[in-house]
Every structure is written in C-alpha cells, then in structure tokens.
Design an enzyme around this catalytic site. Sequence first.
Site, PDB file in Angstrom:
ATOM      1  CD  GLU A   1       0.721  -2.213 -22.348  1.00 51.28           C
ATOM      2  OE1 GLU A   1       0.212  -3.179 -22.939  1.00 51.28           O
ATOM      3  OE2 GLU A   1       0.169  -1.112 -22.214  1.00 51.28           O
TER       4      GLU A   1
ATOM      5  NE  ARG B   1       5.641   7.602  -1.895  1.00 49.85           N
ATOM      6  CZ  ARG B   1       5.490   7.258  -0.602  1.00 49.85           C
ATOM      7  NH1 ARG B   1       4.526   6.434  -0.249  1.00 49.85           N
ATOM      8  NH2 ARG B   1       6.289   7.746   0.309  1.00 49.85           N
TER       9      ARG B   1
ATOM     10  CG  ASP C   1       2.263  -6.545   2.895  1.00 49.72           C
ATOM     11  OD1 ASP C   1       3.372  -5.984   2.848  1.00 49.72           O
ATOM     12  OD2 ASP C   1       1.191  -5.963   2.613  1.00 49.72           O
TER      13      ASP C   1
ATOM     14  CE1 TYR D   1       2.153   2.304 -21.518  1.00 52.35           C
ATOM     15  CE2 TYR D   1       2.037   4.138 -23.057  1.00 52.35           C
ATOM     16  CZ  TYR D   1       1.507   3.433 -21.984  1.00 52.35           C
ATOM     17  OH  TYR D   1       0.369   3.849 -21.380  1.00 52.35           O
TER      18      TYR D   1
ATOM     19  CB  THR E   1       6.112  -0.758  -0.201  1.00 52.59           C
ATOM     20  OG1 THR E   1       6.491  -0.796   1.169  1.00 52.59           O
ATOM     21  CG2 THR E   1       4.599  -0.826  -0.325  1.00 52.59           C
TER      22      THR E   1
ATOM     23  CE  LYS F   1       5.055   1.327   3.957  1.00 53.09           C
ATOM     24  NZ  LYS F   1       4.434   0.523   2.902  1.00 53.09           N
TER      25      LYS F   1
HETATM   26  N1  DSN Z   1       0.220   3.496   4.413  1.00 51.32           N
HETATM   27  C1  DSN Z   1       1.357   2.675   4.732  1.00 51.32           C
HETATM   28  C2  DSN Z   1       1.852   2.902   6.103  1.00 51.32           C
HETATM   29  O1  DSN Z   1       1.912   4.052   6.496  1.00 51.32           O
HETATM   30  O2  DSN Z   1       2.196   1.962   6.803  1.00 51.32           O
HETATM   31  C3  DSN Z   1       1.099   1.257   4.461  1.00 51.32           C
HETATM   32  O3  DSN Z   1       0.780   1.129   3.137  1.00 51.32           O
END
Ligand code: DSN
Length: 424
Positions: A64, A243, A208, A62, A234, A237
């Site tokens: 925080e 993730r 984003d 933990y 994110t 990707k």
């Molecule tokens: N669900 C994702 C995608 O496949 O682009 C975006 O968060």
Amino acid sequence: MASSTVDDTGLYATVRVQDPRLYEMLIAEVDRQSNCLEMIASENHVSRAVLEAVGSVLTNKYAEGYPSKRYYGGCTFVDQVEDLARERAKQLFGCDHVNVQPHSGSQANMAVYMAVLEPGDTILSLDLAHGGHLSHGLKANFSGRFYNVVHYGVSRQTETIDMDDIRRMAHEHKPKLLVTGASAYPRTIDFATFGQIAREVGAYHMADIAHIAGLIVAGLHPSPIPHADFVTTTTHKTLRGPRAGMIMCKAEHAKALDSRIFPGIQGGPLMHVIAGKAAAFGEALKPEFKVYQRRIVENAKTLADALIALGYRLVSGGTDNHLMLVDLRQVHPDITGKDAEGWLEQAGIIVNKNMIPFDERKPTLTSGLRIGTPAVTTRGLGPAEIKTVAGWIHEVISSHGHEQTAANVRSQVLEMCGRFPLPH
Ligand code: DSN
C-alpha cells in the site's frame, strides 16, 4: 467445441496433481483459446513473459502506498518493479505523470471522477448504446448513480461523432468533465477538438483510450495526451498486457489523482499485475510492436471490406481502427446479434453481440456484432486468412446455425489455428 483434459507440455503441472478439478478447467480454457479464433475487439493473447510476470511471487506482497512511500516493509523490489512500469509507460505515451495501480479501467475512471468531481456534478460522455462504456455514466453503474450524466451520441446520418453537436451540448449543459473515448466506435476520435471544447466551457477533459491505446503508441491514432487533463486506459486490449488499468495525467493533477487511487478507492496494489504491465510496456517499446499495430489495422480494413463485399452494412461504413460494428439487419433482418454470436461460437469464431446506434432491439439481443482483429493478428493471421474468415462468418450466419455448416467451418478453423499457434 474440442476440449482436452490433459496437457503433455507440463503446463500447470502442480495444479494437475493437487487440484485435478481446477486443472481440467484451466486446460479446457487453454484448449479453447488455442483452437478458436478470438475476435472480441477488447481481448488479446499476452506473451509468455507477461504471463510469467502475472503468475510470479509478487502476488504475495502487500505494498500500500507508492514507491519509497509504502505502508509495509519489504518493498525494495516491488518498488523497482512499479518504477519500471511507470518509466516505461511515460516513455510510451509521453505523459507527465502515470499511476499504474488501477486494478481495472472502471477503477481508473472512478479515480479521475473522484479527483475532480463532487457527487451531482455534470459529466458529458458518449452513450453506451452508441459505443460508450458502462463507467462513462450508465444509470446502473456507479458513474450514473453518483453524477449527473448527459450523453452525446453519434449522428443518425453518418453514425459518427458530430463535433458541432458536442460543442452545442457542452455550451448548453456546462459539464465539469467532458469524457471522450469509447468501447465500440470504429472511427478516429478527434481528441484535439474535444480538448478545445472542454477549454471553451471550463470543463476537465478525460480521454479513455482503453481500446486504442496500442494504436496510439504506434502513431496510428492521434494521441489525446496534449489535449486531455487525464487519460485512462486498460492494459489488456490493443496494448496486449495484463488485465488491468492505468491513468496518465498532467503534472498539476498528479497528487490528487494518486491519492484518489490510494487510499481513495483501492488498498494494496496488485504487484504481480504491475509486473505484467512492466513486461508488456517493455514489449510495446520495441519496433515490432508498431508493426503489429499496423497489421491489426490492416486486418480490420480487410475484414471490413470483405464483409461489405458480402453485402453487410457496417456502422459508419467501415473502420479506421481495430474493430467494426456489423449491422446484421441488411442481410439478415430476422437474425439477432445473440443468434449470430452463438452460431459463430459453435464454429470456433468468438465475437460479441453489440448494440448498433439507434438499435431497436434490446441489449440482450441486439442487431449487431462487434468484431476486432487484435487477437487474431497476435497469432499471425494476415489479410489472406482474414478474407477466408469473413467468408466463414457469412456462411455460418447465413445457414441460421445449421449444425453441419458450423461443424465444417469448425474443422477449418481448427486447421487454421494449428497453422498459427498462440505465443505461449
Ligand atoms: N468490456 C470492455 C469491452 O469489451 O470493450 C470494455 O471495458
């Protein structure tokens, strides 16, 4: 789809002994990932180092708060890990401030909204049906429930974002936040003009970059960092990390933003995932990462050209990045995205059905497929293999799910996967 129940490399050996049922599921997924061509534009295969970091004992801790300002003892080493991830992210993107704690992209976006908006304030963002994202204001999502969302779309003629239209809408609706970025948009996004428009109407600008973060690191897509107050992403990707999510912002927003992540919307950070981010960012700082990103884009262009040569219509006529949207109606007016996704899976090619702009079919059927090249590029496919894959996609879809056709392609996919093993 082929599925083995035992792995002879010793992978997950303890789970195998202690929980055979779970073990079978894990190994079946290893087998699926190894023996299918992953062409979902938002997925990738992480390195063994990232997997090890995410599977490390940091999951026990933990923490925080933030480095050197925690609400728990014993944080010396997780502080170092979080600082390392932050340092590397700043070096990669050239931002003033970064928060590496968001558990996901949606939570990154939520924290930004909470940092600058009050419930009921107006957001101007890309419609999900035109390539946007749930968390950019879909009615059924928290973002659409808490805020007054006005959507822009793509132009019917060009199927690209029309900056004059955005300017007109921004002046008309006077949003407090202009959201840019997309999850199914194959073209370059003009973050500089978006930033200019945001300034004209006194709006904050949040970009984003979840899909294109890796391309931005490699200089293959313009960076929004100079033009946006907040940049969310994110990390799993094109960036090829674990993730999770991350937020970058201008120095003046750092304090508000950090307090919206913790204690605003999250408790203890996932320190094992932050370790995975540090590992992935370390990899992204190496020169090979830029080469990898160039190959993603080259493979996407090759696939787009090959599909066009086979008669398919691509939304906007092609791609500038790692993905494309195939409008199935041109070659197969009777086939839905759902049909095509299912048939391709039988053949070992994994894609997702996707709305195309102005789609007349519902989101559970769709007239389109979204196809991306980040994961197959990680396993080493190049233009020659990509052209072969385009032919297989056409063969399977044109056969209307003919079992023997799918089986024939499946065996060739297996052979190709054998020649291009995963990095772990
Ligand atoms: N669900 C994702 C995608 O496949 O682009 C975006 O968060």
